[in-house]
Design a protein around this motif. Structure first.
Motif, mmCIF file in Angstrom:
data_model
loop_
_atom_site.group_PDB
_atom_site.id
_atom_site.type_symbol
_atom_site.label_atom_id
_atom_site.label_comp_id
_atom_site.label_asym_id
_atom_site.label_seq_id
_atom_site.Cartn_x
_atom_site.Cartn_y
_atom_site.Cartn_z
ATOM 1 N N LYS A 5 37.819 43.672 26.700
ATOM 2 C CA LYS A 5 38.670 42.555 26.274
ATOM 3 C C LYS A 5 39.391 41.946 27.464
ATOM 4 C CE LYS A 5 39.586 44.018 21.531
ATOM 5 N NZ LYS A 5 40.604 44.509 20.603
ATOM 6 N N LEU A 6 39.854 42.792 28.370
ATOM 7 C CA LEU A 6 40.537 42.318 29.568
ATOM 8 C C LEU A 6 39.576 41.512 30.432
ATOM 9 C CD1 LEU A 6 43.295 42.475 30.971
ATOM 10 C CD2 LEU A 6 42.466 44.510 32.174
ATOM 11 N N TRP A 7 38.321 41.990 30.543
ATOM 12 C CA TRP A 7 37.318 41.251 31.318
ATOM 13 C C TRP A 7 37.070 39.870 30.713
ATOM 14 C CZ3 TRP A 7 35.348 39.975 35.572
ATOM 15 C CH2 TRP A 7 34.238 39.151 35.608
ATOM 16 N N LYS A 8 36.915 39.795 29.401
ATOM 17 C CA LYS A 8 36.656 38.511 28.744
ATOM 18 C C LYS A 8 37.797 37.529 28.976
ATOM 19 C CE LYS A 8 33.434 40.114 25.273
ATOM 20 N NZ LYS A 8 33.097 40.270 23.875
ATOM 21 N N LYS A 9 39.013 38.026 28.888
ATOM 22 C CA LYS A 9 40.193 37.192 29.117
ATOM 23 C C LYS A 9 40.227 36.699 30.569
ATOM 24 C CE LYS A 9 45.189 37.550 28.369
ATOM 25 N NZ LYS A 9 46.283 38.463 28.000
ATOM 26 N N LEU A 104 44.621 47.993 38.157
ATOM 27 C CA LEU A 104 45.355 48.386 36.962
ATOM 28 C C LEU A 104 45.476 47.195 36.025
ATOM 29 C CD1 LEU A 104 48.182 50.413 38.734
ATOM 30 C CD2 LEU A 104 46.122 51.312 37.615
ATOM 31 N N GLN A 105 45.691 47.462 34.756
ATOM 32 C CA GLN A 105 45.758 46.400 33.755
ATOM 33 C C GLN A 105 46.784 45.343 34.133
ATOM 34 O OE1 GLN A 105 46.047 47.573 29.647
ATOM 35 N NE2 GLN A 105 46.953 45.624 29.066
ATOM 36 N N HIS A 106 47.972 45.734 34.553
ATOM 37 C CA HIS A 106 48.998 44.738 34.877
ATOM 38 C C HIS A 106 48.599 43.891 36.090
ATOM 39 C CE1 HIS A 106 50.423 47.790 37.777
ATOM 40 N NE2 HIS A 106 50.980 46.772 38.412
ATOM 41 N N GLU A 107 47.805 44.453 37.015
ATOM 42 C CA GLU A 107 47.326 43.671 38.159
ATOM 43 C C GLU A 107 46.330 42.605 37.701
ATOM 44 O OE1 GLU A 107 47.457 46.811 41.827
ATOM 45 O OE2 GLU A 107 45.901 47.137 40.307
ATOM 46 N N VAL A 108 45.455 42.982 36.788
ATOM 47 C CA VAL A 108 44.478 42.019 36.258
ATOM 48 C C VAL A 108 45.202 40.933 35.460
ATOM 49 C CG1 VAL A 108 42.457 41.707 34.785
ATOM 50 C CG2 VAL A 108 42.651 43.742 36.235
ATOM 51 N N GLU A 109 46.166 41.323 34.662
ATOM 52 C CA GLU A 109 46.923 40.332 33.887
ATOM 53 C C GLU A 109 47.674 39.375 34.801
ATOM 54 O OE1 GLU A 109 49.097 42.829 31.167
ATOM 55 O OE2 GLU A 109 47.397 42.936 29.784
ATOM 56 N N THR A 110 48.143 39.859 35.954
ATOM 57 C CA THR A 110 48.778 38.985 36.942
ATOM 58 C C THR A 110 47.762 37.983 37.481
ATOM 59 O OG1 THR A 110 50.386 40.679 37.539
ATOM 60 C CG2 THR A 110 49.996 38.938 39.159
ATOM 61 N N MET A 111 46.537 38.443 37.728
ATOM 62 C CA MET A 111 45.493 37.528 38.207
ATOM 63 C C MET A 111 45.134 36.498 37.140
ATOM 64 S SD MET A 111 42.958 39.935 40.446
ATOM 65 C CE MET A 111 41.951 38.558 40.969
ATOM 66 N N ILE A 112 45.108 36.891 35.893
ATOM 67 C CA ILE A 112 44.828 35.953 34.799
ATOM 68 C C ILE A 112 45.904 34.869 34.786
ATOM 69 C CG2 ILE A 112 44.762 35.707 32.282
ATOM 70 C CD1 ILE A 112 43.502 38.584 32.256
ATOM 71 N N THR A 113 47.158 35.263 34.882
ATOM 72 C CA THR A 113 48.264 34.301 34.925
ATOM 73 C C THR A 113 48.120 33.382 36.135
ATOM 74 O OG1 THR A 113 49.723 35.862 33.807
ATOM 75 C CG2 THR A 113 50.782 34.093 35.049
#
Length: 140
Positions: A5-9, A104-113
């Motif tokens: 799900k994180l990859w798709k996002k 880490l998940q929060h690092e990927v979410e930072t990249m998404i943002t």
């Protein structure tokens, strides 16, 4: 969040960022152009190597034929990657895949943002380049 799900996002945010004002992107390996929703985010080093799965140097827009049916067109991908980033990029990515730790998940979410913010800035810049309705009427 589950890894897929994180990859798709992440992939969607990346493709949206790379798209032109009409939503179109170009395949890194064959040059085919299509709407970002009908294209993939491909990898030079397979995304199963978690350390490079989200690395911006390891991902590019690819059409589904190159990415899925033709196994990423790795030789074309490699050639284009080296042309874009230089010969050292290949060794850097292989070393990271071998010795690096997955993000880490929060690092990927930072990249998404980050990609969403870049897209927003790109869209705003496009709007500023267009003449306003009043300016267009004045020119006529």
């Amino acid at each position: 969040m589950e890894s897929e799900k994180l990859w798709k996002k992440f992939s969607k945010a990346y493709r949206e960022y790379k798209a032109n004002e009409y939503g179109y992107v170009i395949c890194f390996t064959c040059g085919y152009s299509n709407h970002y929703k009908r294209m993939d985010t491909g990898h030079y080093i397979d995304r199963r190597h978690g350390a490079v799965k989200f690395n911006p140097l390891n991902i590019e827009i690819q059409c589904m034929i190159c990415n899925r049916l033709n196994n990423g067109e790795i030789e074309k991908y490699r050639k284009n990657l080296i042309e874009r980033y230089g010969a050292d990029v290949e060794e850097l990515l292989h070393n990271e895949a071998k010795f690096g730790a997955p993000m880490l998940q929060h690092e990927v979410e930072t990249m998404i943002t980050y990609y969403k913010q870049l897209k927003k800035l790109k869209d705003e810049a496009r709007q500023n380049l267009r003449p306003s309705d009043s300016e267009a009427k004045e020119e006529v």
